[in-house]
Scaffold this motif. Structure first.
Motif, PDB file in Angstrom:
ATOM      1  N   LYS A 197     -30.366  -7.358 -24.968  1.00 21.91           N
ATOM      2  CA  LYS A 197     -31.340  -6.970 -23.936  1.00 21.91           C
ATOM      3  C   LYS A 197     -32.017  -8.170 -23.271  1.00 21.91           C
ATOM      4  CE  LYS A 197     -32.647  -2.709 -26.298  1.00 21.91           C
ATOM      5  NZ  LYS A 197     -33.571  -2.296 -27.340  1.00 21.91           N
ATOM      6  N   LYS A 198     -31.775  -9.383 -23.805  1.00 21.75           N
ATOM      7  CA  LYS A 198     -32.471 -10.547 -23.246  1.00 21.75           C
ATOM      8  C   LYS A 198     -32.085 -10.755 -21.789  1.00 21.75           C
ATOM      9  CE  LYS A 198     -33.537 -13.262 -27.279  1.00 21.75           C
ATOM     10  NZ  LYS A 198     -33.061 -14.278 -28.195  1.00 21.75           N
ATOM     11  N   GLU A 199     -33.060 -11.076 -20.986  1.00 23.75           N
ATOM     12  CA  GLU A 199     -32.826 -11.269 -19.555  1.00 23.75           C
ATOM     13  C   GLU A 199     -33.228 -12.696 -19.169  1.00 23.75           C
ATOM     14  OE1 GLU A 199     -32.127  -8.904 -17.185  1.00 23.75           O
ATOM     15  OE2 GLU A 199     -32.364  -7.004 -18.265  1.00 23.75           O
ATOM     16  N   ILE A 200     -32.557 -13.241 -18.211  1.00 25.55           N
ATOM     17  CA  ILE A 200     -33.000 -14.501 -17.620  1.00 25.55           C
ATOM     18  C   ILE A 200     -34.233 -14.182 -16.774  1.00 25.55           C
ATOM     19  CG2 ILE A 200     -32.395 -16.194 -15.851  1.00 25.55           C
ATOM     20  CD1 ILE A 200     -29.587 -16.252 -16.998  1.00 25.55           C
ATOM     21  N   GLU A 201     -35.342 -14.867 -17.080  1.00 22.09           N
ATOM     22  CA  GLU A 201     -36.582 -14.531 -16.363  1.00 22.09           C
ATOM     23  C   GLU A 201     -37.002 -15.688 -15.468  1.00 22.09           C
ATOM     24  OE1 GLU A 201     -39.098 -13.528 -19.637  1.00 22.09           O
ATOM     25  OE2 GLU A 201     -37.903 -11.736 -20.066  1.00 22.09           O
ATOM     26  N   ILE A 202     -36.589 -15.630 -14.247  1.00 21.00           N
ATOM     27  CA  ILE A 202     -36.833 -16.745 -13.327  1.00 21.00           C
ATOM     28  C   ILE A 202     -38.217 -16.600 -12.684  1.00 21.00           C
ATOM     29  CG2 ILE A 202     -35.989 -17.895 -11.236  1.00 21.00           C
ATOM     30  CD1 ILE A 202     -33.204 -16.755 -12.028  1.00 21.00           C
ATOM     31  N   VAL A 203     -39.013 -17.634 -12.823  1.00 24.21           N
ATOM     32  CA  VAL A 203     -40.329 -17.639 -12.189  1.00 24.21           C
ATOM     33  C   VAL A 203     -40.350 -18.790 -11.193  1.00 24.21           C
ATOM     34  CG1 VAL A 203     -42.830 -17.853 -12.560  1.00 24.21           C
ATOM     35  CG2 VAL A 203     -41.391 -16.721 -14.281  1.00 24.21           C
ATOM     36  N   ASP A 204     -40.607 -18.482  -9.932  1.00 23.52           N
ATOM     37  CA  ASP A 204     -40.598 -19.483  -8.858  1.00 23.52           C
ATOM     38  C   ASP A 204     -39.307 -20.308  -8.869  1.00 23.52           C
ATOM     39  OD1 ASP A 204     -43.082 -18.666  -8.047  1.00 23.52           O
ATOM     40  OD2 ASP A 204     -44.139 -20.127  -9.314  1.00 23.52           O
ATOM     41  N   GLY A 205     -38.204 -19.650  -9.155  1.00 24.88           N
ATOM     42  CA  GLY A 205     -36.905 -20.339  -9.094  1.00 24.88           C
ATOM     43  C   GLY A 205     -36.538 -21.094 -10.359  1.00 24.88           C
ATOM     44  N   ASP A 206     -37.429 -21.072 -11.362  1.00 23.62           N
ATOM     45  CA  ASP A 206     -37.174 -21.891 -12.553  1.00 23.62           C
ATOM     46  C   ASP A 206     -37.135 -21.052 -13.832  1.00 23.62           C
ATOM     47  OD1 ASP A 206     -37.259 -24.027 -10.875  1.00 23.62           O
ATOM     48  OD2 ASP A 206     -39.269 -24.701 -11.473  1.00 23.62           O
ATOM     49  N   TRP A 207     -36.391 -21.547 -14.783  1.00 27.87           N
ATOM     50  CA  TRP A 207     -36.338 -20.927 -16.121  1.00 27.87           C
ATOM     51  C   TRP A 207     -35.741 -21.956 -17.069  1.00 27.87           C
ATOM     52  CZ3 TRP A 207     -32.035 -18.501 -19.017  1.00 27.87           C
ATOM     53  CH2 TRP A 207     -32.470 -17.722 -20.087  1.00 27.87           C
ATOM     54  N   PHE A 208     -36.379 -22.182 -18.192  1.00 27.58           N
ATOM     55  CA  PHE A 208     -35.865 -23.193 -19.126  1.00 27.58           C
ATOM     56  C   PHE A 208     -35.379 -22.527 -20.408  1.00 27.58           C
ATOM     57  CE2 PHE A 208     -35.894 -26.445 -22.335  1.00 27.58           C
ATOM     58  CZ  PHE A 208     -35.300 -27.511 -21.668  1.00 27.58           C
ATOM     59  N   ILE A 209     -34.181 -22.903 -20.852  1.00 24.10           N
ATOM     60  CA  ILE A 209     -33.658 -22.337 -22.102  1.00 24.10           C
ATOM     61  C   ILE A 209     -33.495 -23.403 -23.180  1.00 24.10           C
ATOM     62  CG2 ILE A 209     -31.972 -20.717 -23.044  1.00 24.10           C
ATOM     63  CD1 ILE A 209     -30.694 -20.734 -20.194  1.00 24.10           C
ATOM     64  N   GLY A 210     -32.954 -24.572 -22.802  1.00 24.75           N
ATOM     65  CA  GLY A 210     -32.641 -25.602 -23.809  1.00 24.75           C
ATOM     66  C   GLY A 210     -31.311 -25.278 -24.474  1.00 24.75           C
TER      67      GLY A 210
END
Ligand code: HMG
Length: 387
Positions: free
Chosen positions: A352-365
């Motif tokens: 169920k995990k979603e990529i959550e982009i805020v202002d075009g950015d998202w960090f995973i590592g």
């Protein structure tokens, strides 16, 4: 000049779901999944793994610096693309360090994509015998939690080096193929998950195989006795078996028994990994070469490629003297044994995990400690890294 598969290897994520556990959670008799569908485990990617990282991981296993210099064509067959515009191949070219002078693009036609890539690569090498082509299939099969297709999910990539005088399989340039506009399985751009008319998709798959099987022998001057095995696209292991059963009345009893026995060798990896979509046929080829007994140079193997929607192709290849030294069975057994088993709760959370982009950015590592990973999305652009 022979042209074909010189190197082949696969990658699947390092975690899996046990389908007996899943059956219990879904209140289904486990035999339905393990016998009725014929699957045991399915690979599941983490959110930092996608068609690009899996393709790079698979390619890494078959390439060295000398091999890379001769590659002028890089094709990725995928229906799990990460961008509607940019080809996965461009990210992969960068990650694995191929020369700039490579023609790199992506092909889509459901599970048929890699076969289209191989046929294109064959023609490229025929025109440029000193050069080689890298064809990679890379996919995440997803139908959603609690759907009939759930048990037929999976993930992974298969990388193949196509060149002249190949060490593993010489393709015979004897294809027969057909296409139809069919609504058996599809994933519209608005959906993360595939839609399937399950039973209908099985019927179309078998009909394509049946028609192409007859067309192959009509076109080529051979009989089934000239072939040592038939390998299938394997969405789940029972599917190819059903297609093979459909030609039982066209084959004598001893030959049918031999084909069925050999089919069993081709599904061992898929049973433990699941549907790789466009890579499934080629995972079956690896499984067959590593597990079948009494293989001989010049054995002629038939391959049935099927992509929903639908596109089908049958072609053959002849086994080359160096095939055995160029496989990696021990390593594969080790990798599969070292995978982490996820509980059904962990699987559902991960799923169920979603990529959550805020202002075009998202960090995973780096979640996996594997060589290639999606590190972040920055200004809406995917940033991949390599260790
Ligand atoms: P389902 O409706 O849940 O299953 O969906 P079922 O009721 O048809 O049962 C499956 C089998 O289990 C049957 O055997 C049952 O008898 C048996 P069969 O009659 O088929 O031989 N069964 C049992 N066996 C032992 N013990 C029991 C028991 N209970 C039942 N207790 C279906 C199954 C495959 C349709 C579903 O999983 C699905 O929709 N999957 C996705 C679609 C798919 O994989 N289609 C394959 C052909 S299309 C293709 O290959 C292309 C594809 O890879 C995509 C692409 O090209 O990109 C999918």
């Amino acid at each position: 000049m022979n042209i074909g598969i010189d190197r082949i290897d696969f990658y699947t994520p390092n975690q899996y779901v046990d389908l007996v556990d899943l059956a219990k959670r879904r209140d289904v008799d486990p035999d339905k999944f393990t016998i009725g569908i014929g699957q045991e485990k399915m690979g599941l990617p983490l959110i930092s793994q996608d068609a690009v990282t899996m393709a790079a991981m698979a390619a890494d296993k078959i390439l060295d610096e000398a091999t890379k210099k001769d590659i002028e064509l890089l094709i990725i067959g995928t229906e799990s693309g990460v961008d509607e515009s940019k080809a996965a191949s461009l990210f992969v070219r960068d990650l694995i360090g191929l020369p700039k002078t490579v023609r790199a693009f992506e092909i889509k036609e459901a599970c048929y994509g890699a076969t289209a890539g191989i046929q294109m690569a064959y023609n490229f090498v025929a025109q440029n015998p000193e050069k080689s082509a890298l064809v990679i299939s890379s996919d995440i099969a997803r139908y959603g939690l609690n759907t009939p297709g759930e048990v037929t999910q999976g993930a992974g990539a298969v990388a193949m080096l196509i060149k002249a005088e190949p060490k593993i399989l010489a393709l015979q340039n004897d294809s027969v193929f057909m296409s139809e506009n069919v609504g058996d399985f599809w994933r519209p751009t608005f959906s993360k998950y595939a839609f399937a008319r399950g039973k209908f998709s099985n019927e179309v798959y078998i009909r394509f195989f049946d028609e192409l099987y007859d067309a192959y022998f009509e076109k080529n001057n051979t009989t089934i006795d000239d072939l040592s095995a038939i390998l299938f696209h394997i969405p789940y292991s029972k599917m190819g078996k059903k297609a093979l059963q459909s030609v039982e009345n066209k084959v004598d009893e001893a030959k049918y028994h031999e084909l069925m026995q050999r089919y069993e060798s081709s599904i061992l990896l898929s049973k433990s990994i699941g549907n790789l979509y466009t890579g499934s046929l080629y995972l079956g080829l690896i499984s067959y070469l590593e597990n079948a007994e009494d293989l001989k140079t010049d054995d002629q193997i038939m391959l049935f490629s099927y992509g929903s929607g639908s596109m089908g192709e049958i072609f053959t290849g002849k086994l080359q003297p160096g095939y055995k030294e160029n496989l990696n069975q021990e390593q594969h057994l080790k990798e599969l044994a070292e995978r982490r088993k996820l509980s059904v709760d962990e699987y559902e959370t991960e799923f169920k995990k979603e990529i959550e982009i805020v202002d075009g950015d998202w960090f995973i590592g780096n979640l996996t400690n594997e060589k290639y990973y999606l590190e972040q999305i920055k200004e809406n652009e995917r940033i991949y890294k390599s260790l």
